[in-house]
Design a protein around this motif. Structure first.
Motif, PDB file in Angstrom:
ATOM      1  N   LEU A 130     -13.211   2.177 -35.472  1.00  0.00           N
ATOM      2  CA  LEU A 130     -14.247   1.174 -35.498  1.00  0.00           C
ATOM      3  C   LEU A 130     -15.590   1.965 -35.606  1.00  0.00           C
ATOM      4  O   LEU A 130     -15.956   2.989 -35.337  1.00  0.00           O
ATOM      5  CB  LEU A 130     -14.609   0.671 -34.021  1.00  0.00           C
ATOM      6  CG  LEU A 130     -13.455  -0.219 -33.537  1.00  0.00           C
ATOM      7  CD1 LEU A 130     -12.991  -0.002 -31.983  1.00  0.00           C
ATOM      8  CD2 LEU A 130     -13.578  -1.492 -33.707  1.00  0.00           C
ATOM      9  N   PHE A 143     -12.759  -6.149 -41.572  1.00  0.00           N
ATOM     10  CA  PHE A 143     -12.809  -6.891 -40.427  1.00  0.00           C
ATOM     11  C   PHE A 143     -13.955  -6.572 -39.585  1.00  0.00           C
ATOM     12  O   PHE A 143     -14.340  -5.500 -39.222  1.00  0.00           O
ATOM     13  CB  PHE A 143     -11.512  -6.089 -39.726  1.00  0.00           C
ATOM     14  CG  PHE A 143     -11.046  -6.663 -38.391  1.00  0.00           C
ATOM     15  CD1 PHE A 143     -10.715  -6.305 -37.224  1.00  0.00           C
ATOM     16  CD2 PHE A 143     -10.623  -8.188 -38.482  1.00  0.00           C
ATOM     17  CE1 PHE A 143     -10.233  -6.712 -36.096  1.00  0.00           C
ATOM     18  CE2 PHE A 143     -10.400  -9.095 -37.241  1.00  0.00           C
ATOM     19  CZ  PHE A 143      -9.950  -8.204 -36.204  1.00  0.00           C
ATOM     20  N   LEU A 196     -19.635   1.484 -35.702  1.00  0.00           N
ATOM     21  CA  LEU A 196     -20.636   0.920 -35.384  1.00  0.00           C
ATOM     22  C   LEU A 196     -21.758   0.417 -36.373  1.00  0.00           C
ATOM     23  O   LEU A 196     -22.201   1.543 -37.211  1.00  0.00           O
ATOM     24  CB  LEU A 196     -21.483   1.529 -34.006  1.00  0.00           C
ATOM     25  CG  LEU A 196     -22.601   0.914 -33.498  1.00  0.00           C
ATOM     26  CD1 LEU A 196     -22.071  -0.665 -32.881  1.00  0.00           C
ATOM     27  CD2 LEU A 196     -23.354   1.736 -32.546  1.00  0.00           C
ATOM     28  N   VAL A 226     -15.127 -12.589 -24.554  1.00  0.00           N
ATOM     29  CA  VAL A 226     -16.080 -12.742 -25.786  1.00  0.00           C
ATOM     30  C   VAL A 226     -15.354 -13.300 -26.725  1.00  0.00           C
ATOM     31  O   VAL A 226     -14.248 -12.960 -27.073  1.00  0.00           O
ATOM     32  CB  VAL A 226     -16.319 -11.200 -26.092  1.00  0.00           C
ATOM     33  CG1 VAL A 226     -17.295 -11.101 -27.384  1.00  0.00           C
ATOM     34  CG2 VAL A 226     -16.876 -10.450 -24.767  1.00  0.00           C
ATOM     35  N   GLN A 229     -14.418  -2.539 -39.461  1.00  0.00           N
ATOM     36  CA  GLN A 229     -13.042  -1.775 -39.300  1.00  0.00           C
ATOM     37  C   GLN A 229     -12.512  -1.845 -40.417  1.00  0.00           C
ATOM     38  O   GLN A 229     -12.091  -2.930 -40.736  1.00  0.00           O
ATOM     39  CB  GLN A 229     -12.175  -2.188 -38.020  1.00  0.00           C
ATOM     40  CG  GLN A 229     -11.160  -0.942 -37.846  1.00  0.00           C
ATOM     41  CD  GLN A 229     -10.413  -1.611 -36.604  1.00  0.00           C
ATOM     42  OE1 GLN A 229     -10.198  -2.634 -36.136  1.00  0.00           O
ATOM     43  NE2 GLN A 229      -9.805  -0.661 -35.856  1.00  0.00           N
ATOM     44  N   TYR A 268     -19.281  -4.274 -34.919  1.00  0.00           N
ATOM     45  CA  TYR A 268     -18.642  -3.153 -35.513  1.00  0.00           C
ATOM     46  C   TYR A 268     -17.922  -3.686 -36.927  1.00  0.00           C
ATOM     47  O   TYR A 268     -17.843  -4.869 -37.025  1.00  0.00           O
ATOM     48  CB  TYR A 268     -17.324  -2.711 -34.561  1.00  0.00           C
ATOM     49  CG  TYR A 268     -17.924  -1.777 -33.397  1.00  0.00           C
ATOM     50  CD1 TYR A 268     -18.470  -2.510 -32.438  1.00  0.00           C
ATOM     51  CD2 TYR A 268     -18.102  -0.432 -33.548  1.00  0.00           C
ATOM     52  CE1 TYR A 268     -18.589  -2.047 -31.087  1.00  0.00           C
ATOM     53  CE2 TYR A 268     -18.438  -0.017 -32.123  1.00  0.00           C
ATOM     54  CZ  TYR A 268     -18.737  -0.692 -31.084  1.00  0.00           C
ATOM     55  OH  TYR A 268     -19.143  -0.232 -29.753  1.00  0.00           O
ATOM     56  N   PHE A 286     -22.959  -5.250 -29.617  1.00  0.00           N
ATOM     57  CA  PHE A 286     -22.737  -4.517 -30.596  1.00  0.00           C
ATOM     58  C   PHE A 286     -21.914  -5.186 -31.803  1.00  0.00           C
ATOM     59  O   PHE A 286     -20.887  -6.033 -31.567  1.00  0.00           O
ATOM     60  CB  PHE A 286     -21.853  -3.388 -30.141  1.00  0.00           C
ATOM     61  CG  PHE A 286     -22.581  -2.633 -28.971  1.00  0.00           C
ATOM     62  CD1 PHE A 286     -22.263  -3.049 -27.775  1.00  0.00           C
ATOM     63  CD2 PHE A 286     -23.539  -1.380 -29.119  1.00  0.00           C
ATOM     64  CE1 PHE A 286     -23.031  -2.395 -26.686  1.00  0.00           C
ATOM     65  CE2 PHE A 286     -24.099  -0.943 -28.114  1.00  0.00           C
ATOM     66  CZ  PHE A 286     -23.914  -1.301 -26.829  1.00  0.00           C
ATOM     67  N   ILE A 343     -15.992  -6.881 -36.076  1.00  0.00           N
ATOM     68  CA  ILE A 343     -15.657  -7.117 -34.687  1.00  0.00           C
ATOM     69  C   ILE A 343     -17.081  -7.241 -33.808  1.00  0.00           C
ATOM     70  O   ILE A 343     -17.818  -6.048 -33.805  1.00  0.00           O
ATOM     71  CB  ILE A 343     -14.698  -6.015 -33.840  1.00  0.00           C
ATOM     72  CG1 ILE A 343     -13.294  -6.041 -34.864  1.00  0.00           C
ATOM     73  CG2 ILE A 343     -14.318  -6.720 -32.383  1.00  0.00           C
ATOM     74  CD1 ILE A 343     -12.592  -5.009 -34.296  1.00  0.00           C
ATOM     75  N   GLY A 346     -21.797   0.959 -19.875  1.00  0.00           N
ATOM     76  CA  GLY A 346     -21.106   1.511 -20.957  1.00  0.00           C
ATOM     77  C   GLY A 346     -20.095   0.573 -21.194  1.00  0.00           C
ATOM     78  O   GLY A 346     -19.473   0.766 -22.347  1.00  0.00           O
ATOM     79  N   GLU A 347     -19.101   0.079 -20.370  1.00  0.00           N
ATOM     80  CA  GLU A 347     -18.027  -0.671 -20.692  1.00  0.00           C
ATOM     81  C   GLU A 347     -18.214  -1.760 -21.755  1.00  0.00           C
ATOM     82  O   GLU A 347     -19.367  -2.606 -21.576  1.00  0.00           O
ATOM     83  CB  GLU A 347     -17.324  -1.500 -19.296  1.00  0.00           C
ATOM     84  CG  GLU A 347     -18.136  -2.498 -18.714  1.00  0.00           C
ATOM     85  CD  GLU A 347     -18.963  -2.023 -17.597  1.00  0.00           C
ATOM     86  OE1 GLU A 347     -19.403  -0.640 -17.429  1.00  0.00           O
ATOM     87  OE2 GLU A 347     -19.252  -2.736 -16.520  1.00  0.00           O
ATOM     88  N   GLN A 348     -17.623  -2.069 -22.796  1.00  0.00           N
ATOM     89  CA  GLN A 348     -17.793  -3.110 -23.619  1.00  0.00           C
ATOM     90  C   GLN A 348     -16.543  -3.877 -23.897  1.00  0.00           C
ATOM     91  O   GLN A 348     -15.381  -3.319 -23.796  1.00  0.00           O
ATOM     92  CB  GLN A 348     -18.094  -2.575 -25.141  1.00  0.00           C
ATOM     93  CG  GLN A 348     -19.310  -1.815 -25.127  1.00  0.00           C
ATOM     94  CD  GLN A 348     -19.647  -1.237 -26.648  1.00  0.00           C
ATOM     95  OE1 GLN A 348     -19.128  -1.715 -27.416  1.00  0.00           O
ATOM     96  NE2 GLN A 348     -20.618  -0.283 -26.768  1.00  0.00           N
ATOM     97  N   TYR A 349     -16.529  -5.200 -23.869  1.00  0.00           N
ATOM     98  CA  TYR A 349     -15.521  -6.261 -24.241  1.00  0.00           C
ATOM     99  C   TYR A 349     -15.718  -6.736 -25.549  1.00  0.00           C
ATOM    100  O   TYR A 349     -16.837  -7.267 -25.835  1.00  0.00           O
ATOM    101  CB  TYR A 349     -15.438  -7.136 -23.087  1.00  0.00           C
ATOM    102  CG  TYR A 349     -15.270  -6.624 -21.633  1.00  0.00           C
ATOM    103  CD1 TYR A 349     -16.628  -6.102 -20.971  1.00  0.00           C
ATOM    104  CD2 TYR A 349     -13.863  -6.347 -21.343  1.00  0.00           C
ATOM    105  CE1 TYR A 349     -16.277  -5.520 -19.775  1.00  0.00           C
ATOM    106  CE2 TYR A 349     -13.802  -5.658 -19.961  1.00  0.00           C
ATOM    107  CZ  TYR A 349     -15.109  -5.476 -19.460  1.00  0.00           C
ATOM    108  OH  TYR A 349     -14.699  -4.638 -18.126  1.00  0.00           O
ATOM    109  N   PHE A 350     -14.662  -6.732 -26.172  1.00  0.00           N
ATOM    110  CA  PHE A 350     -14.688  -7.151 -27.743  1.00  0.00           C
ATOM    111  C   PHE A 350     -14.012  -8.489 -27.964  1.00  0.00           C
ATOM    112  O   PHE A 350     -13.411  -9.217 -27.299  1.00  0.00           O
ATOM    113  CB  PHE A 350     -13.592  -6.056 -28.384  1.00  0.00           C
ATOM    114  CG  PHE A 350     -14.179  -4.759 -28.651  1.00  0.00           C
ATOM    115  CD1 PHE A 350     -13.973  -3.846 -27.733  1.00  0.00           C
ATOM    116  CD2 PHE A 350     -14.952  -4.449 -29.760  1.00  0.00           C
ATOM    117  CE1 PHE A 350     -14.672  -2.478 -28.005  1.00  0.00           C
ATOM    118  CE2 PHE A 350     -15.349  -3.107 -29.935  1.00  0.00           C
ATOM    119  CZ  PHE A 350     -15.374  -2.197 -28.940  1.00  0.00           C
ATOM    120  N   GLY A 351     -14.968  -9.076 -28.967  1.00  0.00           N
ATOM    121  CA  GLY A 351     -14.533 -10.404 -29.534  1.00  0.00           C
ATOM    122  C   GLY A 351     -13.318 -10.235 -30.493  1.00  0.00           C
ATOM    123  O   GLY A 351     -12.804  -9.140 -30.397  1.00  0.00           O
ATOM    124  N   PRO A 352     -12.554 -11.102 -30.705  1.00  0.00           N
ATOM    125  CA  PRO A 352     -11.383 -11.291 -31.596  1.00  0.00           C
ATOM    126  C   PRO A 352     -11.530 -10.707 -32.892  1.00  0.00           C
ATOM    127  O   PRO A 352     -10.395 -10.401 -33.680  1.00  0.00           O
ATOM    128  CB  PRO A 352     -10.765 -12.733 -31.579  1.00  0.00           C
ATOM    129  CG  PRO A 352     -11.834 -13.575 -31.360  1.00  0.00           C
ATOM    130  CD  PRO A 352     -12.887 -12.683 -30.560  1.00  0.00           C
TER     131      PRO A 352
END
Lengths: 111, 115
Positions: free
Chosen positions: B44, B91, B46, B4, B38, B36, B34, B93, B102-108
């Motif tokens: 995090l 911040f 949402l 991502v 922070q 978020y 999604f 994200i 369910g699994e989520q992969y985050f951007g930087p």
């Protein structure tokens, strides 16, 4: 809705020792439990996850255990190294697949 | 796999201006993304769930007119912070889910500073 509690908030261990972080959740229907590692200023990275049909999962030095009856799951890191130092978050999904995150554990591995 | 990207990584803007942040899934299609927020040393939080082809679902307390979300395609979601104020500095994200399981992969992440 889902509520996730995480302990401890900070954890300091000597290099080579083990570290254990625990989380509890409230929604008995939750079936997916990921753990994320976040280094300072960077994105959370998925390091391991477990689904509710298994009780334990291992990946090299990292393992996660799940107790569905007690509604808690734990992250175990063995032979800790300084590069394991980071903030770790557990999470559990609510009914709409949103992940609810724990408050985080700041792990410090002392060389 | 499951990469991502997020752009920009860092932005400084003046109070009252708007800022757009892009989130892209590079090697998978994401029906759901999604957003978020922070704060330092916190977890995090949402803000909203972005669904391709439909309106975003905002969490309680998040102003939908201030944080505009558009999920234009299966690989792109944008967050626009409108009329930014210093208290919006944070911040931000995004994350994307390839399977809805369910699994989520985050951007930087994007560090926004409003002066």
């Amino acid at each position: 809705g889902e509520n996730v509690e995480q302990h401890p908030s900070t954890l300091s261990v000597q290099e080579g020792d083990s570290a254990v972080i625990k989380c509890t959740y409230s929604d008995s229907a939750s079936n997916y439990f990921p753990w994320y590692k976040q280094e300072l200023g960077k994105r959370p990275q998925l390091i391991i996850d477990i689904r509710s049909n298994v009780g334990e999962k291992k990946d090299q030095r990292i393992a996660v255990t799940l107790n569905k009856t007690a509604k808690h799951f734990s992250l175990h890191i063995t032979e800790t190294q300084p590069e394991d130092s980071a903030v770790y978050f557990c999470a559990a999904p609510d009914s709409s697949y949103k992940l609810i995150f724990g408050s985080g554990t700041r792990l410090l591995v002392r060389p | 796999g499951a990469v991502v990207s997020q752009h920009p990584s860092r932005v400084i803007c003046k109070s009252g201006t708007s800022v757009k942040i892009e989130c892209r899934s590079l090697d998978f299609q994401a029906t759901t993304m999604f957003w978020y927020r922070q704060f330092p040393k916190q977890s995090l939080m949402l803000m909203a769930t972005s669904n391709e082809g439909s309106k975003a679902t905002y969490e309680q307390g998040v102003e939908k007119d201030k944080f505009l979300i558009n999920h234009a395609s299966l690989t792109l979601s944008t967050l626009t912070v409108t009329s930014a104020h210093p208290e919006d500095s944070s911040f931000y994200i995004c994350s994307a889910s390839p399977s809805g399981g369910g699994e989520q992969y985050f951007g930087p992440g994007t560090r926004l500073t409003v002066t």
